[in-house]
Design a protein around this motif. Sequence first.
Motif, mmCIF file in Angstrom:
data_model
loop_
_atom_site.group_PDB
_atom_site.id
_atom_site.type_symbol
_atom_site.label_atom_id
_atom_site.label_comp_id
_atom_site.label_asym_id
_atom_site.label_seq_id
_atom_site.Cartn_x
_atom_site.Cartn_y
_atom_site.Cartn_z
ATOM 1 N N TYR A 23 26.606 83.615 -35.275
ATOM 2 C CA TYR A 23 25.162 83.596 -35.534
ATOM 3 C C TYR A 23 24.919 83.087 -36.959
ATOM 4 N N LYS A 25 22.484 81.981 -38.651
ATOM 5 C CA LYS A 25 21.257 82.364 -39.362
ATOM 6 C C LYS A 25 21.184 83.866 -39.672
ATOM 7 N N LYS A 30 19.113 91.578 -41.852
ATOM 8 C CA LYS A 30 18.940 91.685 -40.408
ATOM 9 C C LYS A 30 20.163 92.351 -39.770
ATOM 10 N N ASP A 140 9.896 86.310 -28.091
ATOM 11 C CA ASP A 140 9.680 85.872 -29.469
ATOM 12 C C ASP A 140 10.892 85.069 -29.901
ATOM 13 N N LYS A 141 10.863 83.753 -29.685
ATOM 14 C CA LYS A 141 12.035 82.927 -30.000
ATOM 15 C C LYS A 141 12.331 82.910 -31.491
ATOM 16 N N ASP A 142 11.339 83.125 -32.345
ATOM 17 C CA ASP A 142 11.591 83.156 -33.781
ATOM 18 C C ASP A 142 12.359 84.411 -34.189
ATOM 19 N N GLY A 143 12.329 85.435 -33.362
ATOM 20 C CA GLY A 143 13.053 86.666 -33.658
ATOM 21 C C GLY A 143 14.514 86.631 -33.265
ATOM 22 N N THR A 145 18.440 85.462 -33.265
ATOM 23 C CA THR A 145 19.382 85.100 -34.324
ATOM 24 C C THR A 145 20.132 83.851 -33.952
#
Length: 145
Positions: A23, A25, A30, A140-143, A145
């Motif tokens: 991952y 990002k 997080k 929520d694709k922005d959430g 990783t």
Amino acid sequence: MEIKELTTLAEMTSQLELIRQLYPKMTFQKYESFLKEMIPHKYTQIAVFDNNKCIGITGCWFSTKLWSGKYLEIDNFVVDEAHRSQGIGKMLTDFIEQKALALGCTNIVLDAFTTNFKAHRFYYNQGYAPKGFHFVKILDKDGLT
């Protein structure tokens, strides 16, 4: 090489560099936040170290389902790119299998992305096979990783 079960937040967060191969990002904040939610639900990590450097890691947790009884789930399985095809993954799955048997689990489950053909081949070679589909609806694709 040494294999070890990681059970504390500090042990797990110190392996973020390897987790980022899976991952990229993932931030420390997080990762720490997710682990704080996961650890109370029986989440641990199994790690392989070579000269005190983590070269393979997987998370796991166990629970119970109506169709199977107690099961162990593999989560976030990654072997360092420089150490792949050296038996590290097999060390991890062998350890997981012994842990599952000791816990009285009837099966081990995992998810592998549909496009990750190398992982599919690895898991088939370890005796795993698809049982069904894991359906996902992204809210929520922005959430992610």
